[in-house]
Every structure is written in structure tokens, then in C-alpha cells.
Design a protein around this motif. Structure first.
Motif, PDB file in Angstrom:
ATOM      1  N   GLN A   4       0.849  -1.193   0.000  1.00  0.00           N
ATOM      2  CA  GLN A   4       0.000   0.000   0.000  1.00  0.00           C
ATOM      3  C   GLN A   4       0.886   1.244   0.000  1.00  0.00           C
ATOM      4  OE1 GLN A   4      -3.733  -0.575   2.609  1.00  0.00           O
ATOM      5  NE2 GLN A   4      -2.309  -2.098   3.431  1.00  0.00           N
ATOM      6  N   MET A   5       0.544   2.176  -0.879  1.00  0.00           N
ATOM      7  CA  MET A   5       1.319   3.410  -0.984  1.00  0.00           C
ATOM      8  C   MET A   5       0.401   4.616  -1.060  1.00  0.00           C
ATOM      9  SD  MET A   5       4.674   2.834  -3.414  1.00  0.00           S
ATOM     10  CE  MET A   5       3.776   2.283  -4.855  1.00  0.00           C
ATOM     11  N   SER A   6       0.860   5.704  -0.440  1.00  0.00           N
ATOM     12  CA  SER A   6       0.222   7.006  -0.569  1.00  0.00           C
ATOM     13  C   SER A   6       1.271   7.974  -1.095  1.00  0.00           C
ATOM     14  CB  SER A   6      -0.310   7.493   0.784  1.00  0.00           C
ATOM     15  OG  SER A   6      -1.282   6.598   1.298  1.00  0.00           O
ATOM     16  N   GLY A   7       0.824   8.993  -1.814  1.00  0.00           N
ATOM     17  CA  GLY A   7       1.781   9.948  -2.353  1.00  0.00           C
ATOM     18  C   GLY A   7       1.138  11.241  -2.788  1.00  0.00           C
ATOM     19  N   GLU A   8       1.980  12.241  -2.972  1.00  0.00           N
ATOM     20  CA  GLU A   8       1.527  13.541  -3.479  1.00  0.00           C
ATOM     21  C   GLU A   8       2.087  13.720  -4.876  1.00  0.00           C
ATOM     22  OE1 GLU A   8       0.767  17.680  -1.364  1.00  0.00           O
ATOM     23  OE2 GLU A   8       2.908  17.384  -1.741  1.00  0.00           O
ATOM     24  N   PHE A   9       1.213  14.016  -5.813  1.00  0.00           N
ATOM     25  CA  PHE A   9       1.540  14.055  -7.239  1.00  0.00           C
ATOM     26  C   PHE A   9       1.236  15.468  -7.737  1.00  0.00           C
ATOM     27  CE2 PHE A   9       0.849  12.775 -11.733  1.00  0.00           C
ATOM     28  CZ  PHE A   9       1.912  11.889 -11.913  1.00  0.00           C
ATOM     29  N   ILE A  10       2.285  16.238  -8.054  1.00  0.00           N
ATOM     30  CA  ILE A  10       2.127  17.639  -8.470  1.00  0.00           C
ATOM     31  C   ILE A  10       2.572  17.784  -9.918  1.00  0.00           C
ATOM     32  CG2 ILE A  10       2.768  20.032  -8.008  1.00  0.00           C
ATOM     33  CD1 ILE A  10       3.421  19.196  -5.140  1.00  0.00           C
ATOM     34  N   VAL A  11       1.650  18.175 -10.796  1.00  0.00           N
ATOM     35  CA  VAL A  11       1.947  18.303 -12.227  1.00  0.00           C
ATOM     36  C   VAL A  11       2.242  19.765 -12.554  1.00  0.00           C
ATOM     37  CG1 VAL A  11       1.112  17.909 -14.569  1.00  0.00           C
ATOM     38  CG2 VAL A  11       0.453  16.348 -12.732  1.00  0.00           C
ATOM     39  N   ASN A  12       3.502  20.067 -12.839  1.00  0.00           N
ATOM     40  CA  ASN A  12       3.896  21.424 -13.209  1.00  0.00           C
ATOM     41  C   ASN A  12       3.671  21.687 -14.687  1.00  0.00           C
ATOM     42  OD1 ASN A  12       4.989  21.930 -10.514  1.00  0.00           O
ATOM     43  ND2 ASN A  12       6.637  20.539 -11.099  1.00  0.00           N
ATOM     44  N   SER A  13       3.934  20.692 -15.514  1.00  0.00           N
ATOM     45  CA  SER A  13       3.688  20.805 -16.958  1.00  0.00           C
ATOM     46  C   SER A  13       3.565  19.405 -17.533  1.00  0.00           C
ATOM     47  CB  SER A  13       4.823  21.560 -17.660  1.00  0.00           C
ATOM     48  OG  SER A  13       6.038  20.834 -17.585  1.00  0.00           O
ATOM     49  N   ALA A  14       2.879  19.314 -18.677  1.00  0.00           N
ATOM     50  CA  ALA A  14       2.708  18.028 -19.372  1.00  0.00           C
ATOM     51  C   ALA A  14       2.372  18.316 -20.820  1.00  0.00           C
ATOM     52  CB  ALA A  14       1.614  17.185 -18.718  1.00  0.00           C
ATOM     53  N   ALA A  15       3.035  17.609 -21.731  1.00  0.00           N
ATOM     54  CA  ALA A  15       2.879  17.880 -23.158  1.00  0.00           C
ATOM     55  C   ALA A  15       1.439  17.722 -23.630  1.00  0.00           C
ATOM     56  CB  ALA A  15       3.804  16.976 -23.972  1.00  0.00           C
ATOM     57  N   ASN A  16       0.713  16.752 -23.065  1.00  0.00           N
ATOM     58  CA  ASN A  16      -0.663  16.543 -23.499  1.00  0.00           C
ATOM     59  C   ASN A  16      -1.679  17.090 -22.500  1.00  0.00           C
ATOM     60  OD1 ASN A  16      -0.188  14.703 -21.529  1.00  0.00           O
ATOM     61  ND2 ASN A  16      -0.962  12.918 -22.633  1.00  0.00           N
ATOM     62  N   GLY A  17      -1.211  17.919 -21.552  1.00  0.00           N
ATOM     63  CA  GLY A  17      -2.127  18.591 -20.638  1.00  0.00           C
ATOM     64  C   GLY A  17      -2.404  17.869 -19.338  1.00  0.00           C
ATOM     65  N   TRP A  18      -2.017  16.590 -19.235  1.00  0.00           N
ATOM     66  CA  TRP A  18      -2.244  15.817 -18.015  1.00  0.00           C
ATOM     67  C   TRP A  18      -1.324  14.597 -18.013  1.00  0.00           C
ATOM     68  CZ3 TRP A  18      -3.632  10.669 -18.386  1.00  0.00           C
ATOM     69  CH2 TRP A  18      -4.083  10.239 -19.654  1.00  0.00           C
ATOM     70  N   THR A  19      -1.205  13.976 -16.870  1.00  0.00           N
ATOM     71  CA  THR A  19      -0.478  12.722 -16.771  1.00  0.00           C
ATOM     72  C   THR A  19      -0.980  11.982 -15.533  1.00  0.00           C
ATOM     73  OG1 THR A  19       1.715  11.687 -16.821  1.00  0.00           O
ATOM     74  CG2 THR A  19       1.460  13.635 -15.424  1.00  0.00           C
ATOM     75  N   MET A  20      -0.451  10.804 -15.296  1.00  0.00           N
ATOM     76  CA  MET A  20      -0.903   9.998 -14.169  1.00  0.00           C
ATOM     77  C   MET A  20       0.244   9.125 -13.673  1.00  0.00           C
ATOM     78  SD  MET A  20      -3.362   7.534 -16.456  1.00  0.00           S
ATOM     79  CE  MET A  20      -3.924   6.479 -15.123  1.00  0.00           C
ATOM     80  N   ALA A  21       0.138   8.691 -12.426  1.00  0.00           N
ATOM     81  CA  ALA A  21       1.193   7.869 -11.834  1.00  0.00           C
ATOM     82  C   ALA A  21       1.203   6.477 -12.456  1.00  0.00           C
ATOM     83  CB  ALA A  21       0.994   7.767 -10.325  1.00  0.00           C
ATOM     84  N   GLN A  22       2.400   5.952 -12.658  1.00  0.00           N
ATOM     85  CA  GLN A  22       2.539   4.592 -13.174  1.00  0.00           C
ATOM     86  C   GLN A  22       2.264   3.577 -12.077  1.00  0.00           C
ATOM     87  OE1 GLN A  22       6.382   3.972 -14.880  1.00  0.00           O
ATOM     88  NE2 GLN A  22       6.286   5.758 -16.217  1.00  0.00           N
ATOM     89  N   GLU A  23       1.794   2.420 -12.487  1.00  0.00           N
ATOM     90  CA  GLU A  23       1.654   1.313 -11.543  1.00  0.00           C
ATOM     91  C   GLU A  23       3.057   0.837 -11.148  1.00  0.00           C
ATOM     92  OE1 GLU A  23      -1.370  -0.087 -10.383  1.00  0.00           O
ATOM     93  OE2 GLU A  23      -2.175   1.723 -11.320  1.00  0.00           O
ATOM     94  N   PRO A  24       3.250   0.468  -9.900  1.00  0.00           N
ATOM     95  CA  PRO A  24       4.589   0.043  -9.470  1.00  0.00           C
ATOM     96  C   PRO A  24       4.922  -1.379  -9.926  1.00  0.00           C
ATOM     97  CG  PRO A  24       3.050  -0.176  -7.663  1.00  0.00           C
ATOM     98  CD  PRO A  24       2.286   0.464  -8.791  1.00  0.00           C
ATOM     99  N   PHE A  25       6.209  -1.690  -9.924  1.00  0.00           N
ATOM    100  CA  PHE A  25       6.714  -3.048 -10.064  1.00  0.00           C
ATOM    101  C   PHE A  25       7.453  -3.380  -8.775  1.00  0.00           C
ATOM    102  CE2 PHE A  25       6.083  -1.765 -14.402  1.00  0.00           C
ATOM    103  CZ  PHE A  25       5.721  -2.924 -15.075  1.00  0.00           C
ATOM    104  N   VAL A  26       7.673  -4.664  -8.548  1.00  0.00           N
ATOM    105  CA  VAL A  26       8.429  -5.069  -7.360  1.00  0.00           C
ATOM    106  C   VAL A  26       9.555  -6.003  -7.765  1.00  0.00           C
ATOM    107  CG1 VAL A  26       6.454  -4.790  -5.822  1.00  0.00           C
ATOM    108  CG2 VAL A  26       6.885  -7.024  -6.866  1.00  0.00           C
ATOM    109  N   ILE A  27      10.592  -6.064  -6.940  1.00  0.00           N
ATOM    110  CA  ILE A  27      11.710  -6.971  -7.150  1.00  0.00           C
ATOM    111  C   ILE A  27      11.612  -8.054  -6.088  1.00  0.00           C
ATOM    112  CG2 ILE A  27      14.212  -7.196  -7.219  1.00  0.00           C
ATOM    113  CD1 ILE A  27      14.336  -4.299  -8.125  1.00  0.00           C
ATOM    114  N   ASP A  28      11.510  -9.310  -6.529  1.00  0.00           N
ATOM    115  CA  ASP A  28      11.288 -10.394  -5.571  1.00  0.00           C
ATOM    116  C   ASP A  28      12.589 -10.841  -4.911  1.00  0.00           C
ATOM    117  OD1 ASP A  28      12.635 -12.123  -7.315  1.00  0.00           O
ATOM    118  OD2 ASP A  28      10.804 -13.004  -8.126  1.00  0.00           O
ATOM    119  N   ALA A  29      12.467 -11.834  -4.041  1.00  0.00           N
ATOM    120  CA  ALA A  29      13.611 -12.285  -3.253  1.00  0.00           C
ATOM    121  C   ALA A  29      14.744 -12.844  -4.110  1.00  0.00           C
ATOM    122  CB  ALA A  29      13.153 -13.348  -2.253  1.00  0.00           C
ATOM    123  N   ASP A  30      14.423 -13.277  -5.335  1.00  0.00           N
ATOM    124  CA  ASP A  30      15.440 -13.816  -6.231  1.00  0.00           C
ATOM    125  C   ASP A  30      16.009 -12.767  -7.180  1.00  0.00           C
ATOM    126  OD1 ASP A  30      15.253 -16.455  -5.217  1.00  0.00           O
ATOM    127  OD2 ASP A  30      13.418 -16.765  -6.390  1.00  0.00           O
TER     128      ASP A  30
END
Length: 219
Positions: free
Chosen positions: A134-160
């Protein structure tokens, strides 16, 4: 002069013109001038095989640009640290992203959704060897070529040491305002407080978001 004579004369003149034009073209074939030299569309000199591969945006990124755009090695980040969010080189943006909280465990912070069914149903529940990220975060968009953007889904690195998907949790509630779902589009000059929950394997060592990697071995 008859009409036939005039026609024959015009045809002869046309033939001479074409012949002279052809000779003139042949004389310039081996010596192109600055005015008629073809423009290169690729990365190599004219006639070079590389000319068949046109230059793409991002081919000449500096080291800093490569890091920001996610084309370089992932760099460490910490919870509570503000970093530049990864944007695609062809759709650049300027975003300040802060992961304010990151937890691993077996309980949803804001409770679980009730989908009905029997109490022993496994639908929407963790399986052995799984846990919630579970993650919480603050996402501040100063500029974006297409007018908006969104946070990417995370990936994880497993024990191996393998990178794997983090599966979006459907059973954890997303919380209430001012929290927004992790995948909420955010427009230029706007900001959002995001929350997301995912199901990941136990024993993961790191969480990656774009070009950043957060160590979770001490959680």
C-alpha cells in the motif's frame, strides 16, 4: 508550308529538347551540388545504412534526461523524498512526486470491500505467500505535453532479484477524500493525494516507480 510539315518540325524540336535535357541530367548524376543533394533522415552520412533508421526523440538524451525519462538505470529513492516523476520522452512532463507512505502487510489500511458471497470465499483475499503493498503519495503536475499525466503502476523486485508486476488489489478500499485512486489523471498546475493497494509476493526487496527504486527490506 503545309500542316504536315509544321507538325514534323515541332516533333523534331521536341526531340532535340528532350535529348539535351537528358544529357544535362546525366552530367550532374555523379556530382550533386548543395542545392540538389538529398537530405539525410537518419543518424549516418548519406548513403550510409544508418540513414535507413531515422533519428528518434530521446536518441541523444543526456545522462540527466535519461534518468528523468526512465531510460537509464533506476536510482534509489526514499519514502518522504520528492523526486521527478518519469515521463515518456515523446510526451515530456515536469512532475514532483513524493511517496509519503509505503507499507507491506496483510491488512487493508482503509478496510476491505464487501462483495458478498460466503464467508469462506477466497475471492478478493490474499493467498498463501502474498501480502498487500500500500502506498500514498503527493503528485504535483507542473507541466505536461498533453495537458495531463498519471502515476505509473509500481513493479516489485522479488527475493530472487526478478522484477515482477504488482497486481492491483480489488479488495482494499481506496479511502475517502482528499485521497484519490493511484491511477487518477492529474492536469497541469494541479495536484492530488494518491493511494493505491496491490497484491505482491512476500519477501520482496524493492518497489520501483518509473526510474526510481525504493528499498523495502527493512519493512
Amino acid at each position: 508550308m503545309t500542316t504536315h510539315s509544321i507538325s514534323r518540325g515541332l516533333c523534331a524540336a521536341a526531340a532535340v529538347t528532350l535529348l539535351l535535357s537528358g544529357c544535362s541530367s546525366d552530367s550532374n548524376t555523379d556530382a550533386p551540388t548543395a542545392g540538389n543533394q538529398p537530405a539525410s533522415t537518419g543518424n549516418g552520412p548519406i548513403g550510409d545504412p544508418a540513414d535507413d533508421n531515422p533519428a528518434m526523440p530521446g536518441d541523444n538524451l543526456s545522462a540527466l534526461e535519461a534518468e528523468i525519462n526512465g531510460t537509464g538505470a533506476k536510482t534509489p529513492a526514499k519514502v518522504g523524498e520528492t523526486f521527478k516523476y518519469t515521463c515518456h520522452p515523446q510526451v515530456p512532463c515536469d512532475v514532483d512526486f513524493t511517496v509519503t507512505e509505503l507499507t507491506l502487510g496483510e491488512a487493508c489500511k482503509y478496510g476491505t470491500n464487501d462483495y458478498g458471497g460466503s464467508s469462506d470465499s477466497t475471492f478478493g483475499k490474499l493467498k498463501p505467500g502474498e501480502q498487500y503493498l500500500q502506498m500514498s503519495g503527493e503528485f504535483i503536475v507542473n507541466s505536461a505535453a498533453n495537458g495531463w499525466t498519471m502515476a505509473q503502476e509500481p513493479f516489485v523486485i522479488d527475493a530472487d532479484g526478478y522484477t515482477t508486476n504488482a497486481s492491483k488489489s480489488i479488495d482494499c478500499r481506496s479511502g475517502s477524500a482528499p485521497l484519490s485512486d493511484w491511477a487518477t489523471p492529474v492536469h497541469v498546475e494541479e495536484k492530488a493525494k494518491l493511494y493505491g493497494a496491490w497484491i505482491v509476493p512476500e519477501g520482496i526487496t524493492a518497489v520501483t516507480i518509473g526510474n526510481k527504486k525504493i528499498d523495502v527490506t527493512n519493512l
